[in-house]
Design a protein around this motif. Structure first.
Motif, PDB file in Angstrom:
ATOM      1  N   ALA A  17       0.932  -1.256  -0.089  1.00 40.14           N
ATOM      2  CA  ALA A  17      -0.191  -0.007   0.126  1.00 40.14           C
ATOM      3  C   ALA A  17       0.995   1.162  -0.012  1.00 40.14           C
ATOM      4  N   SER A  18       1.752   1.368  -0.922  1.00 39.99           N
ATOM      5  CA  SER A  18       3.071   2.062  -0.970  1.00 39.99           C
ATOM      6  C   SER A  18       2.255   3.606  -1.263  1.00 39.99           C
ATOM      7  N   THR A  19       2.513   4.841  -0.564  1.00 41.34           N
ATOM      8  CA  THR A  19       2.169   6.056  -1.263  1.00 41.34           C
ATOM      9  C   THR A  19       3.617   6.490  -1.880  1.00 41.34           C
ATOM     10  N   ILE A  20       3.221   7.849  -2.475  1.00 42.03           N
ATOM     11  CA  ILE A  20       4.346   8.544  -2.926  1.00 42.03           C
ATOM     12  C   ILE A  20       5.402   9.105  -1.727  1.00 42.03           C
ATOM     13  N   SER A  21       4.901   9.392  -0.519  1.00 40.70           N
ATOM     14  CA  SER A  21       5.772   9.603   0.379  1.00 40.70           C
ATOM     15  C   SER A  21       6.671   8.589   0.834  1.00 40.70           C
ATOM     16  N   MET A  22       6.112   7.254   1.030  1.00 43.45           N
ATOM     17  CA  MET A  22       6.618   6.078   0.991  1.00 43.45           C
ATOM     18  C   MET A  22       7.827   5.921   0.095  1.00 43.45           C
ATOM     19  N   GLN A  23       7.616   6.146  -1.268  1.00 40.63           N
ATOM     20  CA  GLN A  23       8.465   5.927  -2.135  1.00 40.63           C
ATOM     21  C   GLN A  23       9.586   6.747  -2.275  1.00 40.63           C
ATOM     22  N   LEU A  24       9.273   8.018  -1.879  1.00 36.37           N
ATOM     23  CA  LEU A  24      10.401   9.245  -1.739  1.00 36.37           C
ATOM     24  C   LEU A  24      11.301   8.747  -0.650  1.00 36.37           C
ATOM     25  N   VAL A  25      10.749   8.405   0.561  1.00 40.68           N
ATOM     26  CA  VAL A  25      11.783   8.070   1.662  1.00 40.68           C
ATOM     27  C   VAL A  25      12.583   6.565   1.204  1.00 40.68           C
ATOM     28  N   LYS A  26      11.842   5.713   0.707  1.00 41.18           N
ATOM     29  CA  LYS A  26      12.723   4.772   0.438  1.00 41.18           C
ATOM     30  C   LYS A  26      13.961   5.009  -0.670  1.00 41.18           C
ATOM     31  N   ASN A  27      13.576   5.821  -1.811  1.00 41.27           N
ATOM     32  CA  ASN A  27      14.490   6.236  -2.801  1.00 41.27           C
ATOM     33  C   ASN A  27      15.734   7.138  -2.305  1.00 41.27           C
ATOM     34  N   VAL A  28      15.485   8.063  -1.350  1.00 40.71           N
ATOM     35  CA  VAL A  28      16.282   8.962  -0.854  1.00 40.71           C
ATOM     36  C   VAL A  28      17.147   8.533   0.418  1.00 40.71           C
ATOM     37  N   PHE A  29      16.457   7.914   1.132  1.00 45.33           N
ATOM     38  CA  PHE A  29      17.100   7.591   2.382  1.00 45.33           C
ATOM     39  C   PHE A  29      17.403   6.164   2.738  1.00 45.33           C
ATOM     40  N   LEU A  30      16.755   4.843   1.999  1.00 49.28           N
ATOM     41  CA  LEU A  30      16.798   3.823   2.157  1.00 49.28           C
ATOM     42  C   LEU A  30      17.397   3.054   1.027  1.00 49.28           C
ATOM     43  N   THR A  31      17.531   1.687   1.164  1.00 57.60           N
ATOM     44  CA  THR A  31      17.952   0.967   0.020  1.00 57.60           C
ATOM     45  C   THR A  31      16.747   0.191  -0.732  1.00 57.60           C
ATOM     46  N   ARG A  32      16.948  -0.615  -1.688  1.00 60.23           N
ATOM     47  CA  ARG A  32      15.828  -1.265  -2.008  1.00 60.23           C
ATOM     48  C   ARG A  32      15.857  -2.600  -1.543  1.00 60.23           C
ATOM     49  N   GLU A  33      16.579  -2.932  -0.735  1.00 64.61           N
ATOM     50  CA  GLU A  33      16.769  -4.515  -0.181  1.00 64.61           C
ATOM     51  C   GLU A  33      15.159  -4.715   0.528  1.00 64.61           C
ATOM     52  N   LYS A  34      14.973  -5.834   0.235  1.00 62.48           N
ATOM     53  CA  LYS A  34      13.304  -6.365   1.082  1.00 62.48           C
ATOM     54  C   LYS A  34      13.502  -7.091   2.071  1.00 62.48           C
ATOM     55  N   THR A  35      13.693  -6.097   3.148  1.00 62.80           N
ATOM     56  CA  THR A  35      13.961  -6.950   4.517  1.00 62.80           C
ATOM     57  C   THR A  35      12.994  -5.981   5.383  1.00 62.80           C
ATOM     58  N   LEU A  36      12.697  -6.686   6.414  1.00 68.32           N
ATOM     59  CA  LEU A  36      12.024  -6.234   7.580  1.00 68.32           C
ATOM     60  C   LEU A  36      12.395  -4.788   8.032  1.00 68.32           C
ATOM     61  N   SER A  37      13.685  -4.862   8.279  1.00 72.16           N
ATOM     62  CA  SER A  37      14.130  -3.554   8.692  1.00 72.16           C
ATOM     63  C   SER A  37      13.882  -2.585   7.814  1.00 72.16           C
ATOM     64  N   ARG A  38      14.244  -2.684   6.715  1.00 74.46           N
ATOM     65  CA  ARG A  38      13.708  -1.801   5.814  1.00 74.46           C
ATOM     66  C   ARG A  38      12.381  -1.219   5.628  1.00 74.46           C
ATOM     67  N   LYS A  39      11.607  -2.074   5.521  1.00 75.31           N
ATOM     68  CA  LYS A  39      10.096  -1.817   5.814  1.00 75.31           C
ATOM     69  C   LYS A  39       9.748  -1.074   7.112  1.00 75.31           C
TER      70      LYS A  39
END
Length: 654
Positions: free
Chosen positions: A487-509
């Motif tokens: 249920a990803s919003t643009i806010s979540m996509q922005l944070v994921k792109n700028v501050f986090l990695t694309r790794e599919k981990t519980l930690s990242r989510k």
């Protein structure tokens, strides 16, 4: 005289009954060994017929009135490895309880034996014991409280009040993944249990200790598990089987109460663990450490429900939680979960987060207080009535210092580096110094409307999350029994792109959720600024970042000059930009499914009055890729239609 005669008859009856009872007991006593042998023969026949196993006891005899001793007990499934082998078992039982049908062991001695679980290419040596008994069918509804109490009572009754086990092993071999738990000596005496267990696997060897209070008759225990030296206890098997490495300093398990009250089973106690460490690539990229955790539990089981009562409490470092969970089958199958985090300091919450799970929060400082409540309810038969209410109450809450993820940098110029398959890509300057950087007011308004329609229609209204979309996501994931929809919003996509990695981990989510909440609810950046950064950092194609590069890559245009159709196309590829070429056939024309998708977005925009019918005039021209992106299309090679003339060739053949 008549009364005396009746009394005489009554006493005569008692005497006869006593004589018959003594004769029966005497007969049982004198013929007990043959009765025991008969019972063992019956057991051998049962194992052979029902479980396809050979069960044998070389020697068995009674000792005194209530003691039994057996030698060389073996259980071997046919065409499989030995499941059980014990050299000697000596036990005594309560004769009175035996007569009432409730077997309770008083003493147990067991020497030189093993239980062995093996799985290989031929199967498992314990498969026969996992088969469900389909011979007994009952329409009677299962009573969870009675069933659990009966099973637990029988299990605890088979635990003797005095016990001595020597040289016993539990072995497991799962396709070469071997584990051995060996006890040289286990003693239970005067309600005090103590043992040392040697653990050996393919990857490590350790010595564990178990020590504490145990009273199986009163159904109480207080046991502590710890290592013989100063190192942590490592959990065997799961590291090789699932790639999950797990260890801890010690665990304490306490059972205070297990009893039936008014048709409900109450189980009270607590468990605690120190320095619990886990490592798995799907959890986090490094060790996750929980320094201290404790769970004071009250489990309640009724005829049609199983629950963790709301009087239970859980503590993770300084975070205190009141949980409630219930599985109820009274009418429908209903799952309930309530979480109540009591008012606490925000800084205590940050410092109590598990190390390694929230690396971007390390070093963050906050002021103020907060409390949190979650209410979740899912009816299996009425999934659309899902309840999901999440509420955070703040009291002077603010971030005074950011950790690794400095959210405030969104408001200024910064360098962005995408990470693709764990590899950092070229740096992208997000700011006016980059000629490809495009302010929001210089981007075609059609693009903003098309992307928001396709990705996040309520972006300018929500605070980072869309509750209804989140509910639908939960229902979808429960139905499919896997994480099939987000249920990803643009806010979540922005944070994921700028501050986090694309790794599919519980930690990242988890980090993504918390960072989005902080970003949106503390108004760190305006919605327009967030959208502007989003358009300038997201990937639009292979090694294409930002709308400035994308407009040139596809259409050799500036973002402000993009047409409605071109914006619809760009919006449609945002979810999978590197696969844009599959929208086109070998002649460079868009495939029908791609056109249908873009028309769907356009019709949504029309219905929501984001565009008018006038905007669509002249937009029937097919999408034509003119930029460098055209070289990625799988176009067929056009052959020259003019036949070669051999005379012309010979003319220049000197």
């Amino acid at each position: 005289m008549a009364i005396r005669s009746k009394k005489q008859k009554f006493f005569l009856f008692l005497k006869l009954f006593a004589v018959l009872l003594l004769l029966a007991l005497g007969g049982m006593y004198f013929f007990r060994d043959s009765l025991l042998q008969k019972a063992l023969n019956k057991a051998e026949h049962k194992f052979d017929k029902e479980y396809d196993c050979r069960f044998s006891v070389k020697q068995a005899n009674f000792i005194g009135i209530s003691g039994v001793e057996m030698h060389d007990i073996v259980l071997i499934p046919k065409n499989a490895d030995t499941l059980l082998s014990v050299q000697k078992i000596k036990t005594s039982y309560s004769l009175l309880e035996l007569l009432t049908g409730d077997i309770q062991l008083k003493n147990l001695e067991m020497n030189n034996g093993f239980i062995q679980l093996v799985k290989n290419e031929n199967g498992r040596n314990f498969d026969a014991f996992l088969k469900r008994d389909t011979t007994e069918q009952s329409n009677e509804k299962r009573n969870y409280a009675k069933l659990a109490y009966r099973l637990l009572s029988k299990a605890l009754n088979l635990v003797p009040t005095e016990m001595k086990l020597q040289n016993l092993s539990l072995r497991m071999d799962d396709m070469g993944r071997k584990v051995t738990l060996h006890m040289n000596d286990l003693q239970l005496e005067d309600h005090q249990l103590q043992t040392a267990i040697h653990v050996k696997t393919n990857t490590f060897s350790q010595n564990w200790n178990i020590k504490g209070f145990a009273d199986p008759r009163e159904m109480k225990a207080d046991l502590k598990f710890f290592n013989s030296d100063t190192s942590k206890i490592q959990l065997p098997y799961i590291d090789e089987r699932f790639g999950l490495k797990s260890s801890f300093d010690n665990i304490r398990l306490k059972l205070d109460k297990l009893e039936m009250e008014s048709g409900e089973l109450h189980i009270d106690g607590f468990t605690s663990i120190d320095n619990f460490t886990i490592n798995h690539p799907k959890i986090a990229k490094k060790d996750v450490v929980i320094q201290n955790a404790r769970f004071d539990y009250r489990f309640l089981l009724g005829s049609d429900f199983i629950s963790i009562d709301s009087t239970s409490s859980a503590q993770l470092n300084k975070i205190k939680v009141r949980p409630f969970a219930e599985y109820n089958t009274e009418a429908d199958t209903i799952y309930k979960l309530k979480i109540d985090i009591q008012k606490m300091k925000a800084q205590d919450f940050i410092t109590s987060l598990p190390q390694g799970l929230f690396t971007h929060f390390e070093g963050m400082e906050a002021e103020g207080m907060f409390d949190y409540q979650l209410d979740f309810e899912y009816n299996k038969n009425k999934p659309n009535q899902l309840v999901f209410d999440s509420k955070l109450n703040k009291e002077n809450l603010r971030i005074v210092k950011y950790g690794e993820a400095n959210l405030a940098k969104l408001n200024g110029e910064f360098t962005y580096r995408a990470i693709d398959k764990g590899v950092e890509q070229r740096p992208i300057l997000v700011g006016p110094a980059n000629p490809n950087y495009t302010p929001l007011d210089q981007i075609s308004p059609y693009l903003e409307k098309a992307v928001l329609t396709n990705e996040d229609p309520s972006f300018r209204r929500h605070r980072g999350f869309i509750n209804e979309a989140f509910k639908q996501s939960i229902v979808k994931n429960i139905r499919t029994k896997k994480f099939a929809r987000g249920a990803s919003t643009i806010s979540m996509q922005l944070v994921k792109n700028v501050f986090l990695t694309r790794e599919k981990t519980l930690s990242r989510k988890l980090e993504e959720i918390l960072l989005v909440y902080i970003l949106e609810n503390n108004r760190i950046a305006s919605k327009s600024r967030m959208l502007e950064v989003y358009f300038n950092v997201i990937e639009w194609g292979p090694n294409v970042y930002g709308i400035g590069e994308a407009a040139q890559f596809y259409f050799q245009k500036r973002p402000s000059d993009l047409t409605l159709n071109e914006c619809l196309y760009l919006a449609s590829i945002v979810p999978k930009p590197k696969k844009f070429m599959w929208q086109f056939d070998n002649e460079g024309n868009q495939k029908p499914y791609a056109k249908k998708n873009q028309n769907y977005i356009k019709n949504l925009m029309l219905r929501r009055a984001l565009i008018s019918s006038d905007d669509t005039i002249g937009q029937s021209v097919p999408i034509y890729i003119s930029g460098h992106a055209r070289s990625f299309l799988k176009l067929k090679v056009v052959q020259d239609s003019i036949p070669s003339d051999s005379l012309l060739v010979d003319e220049f053949d000197f």
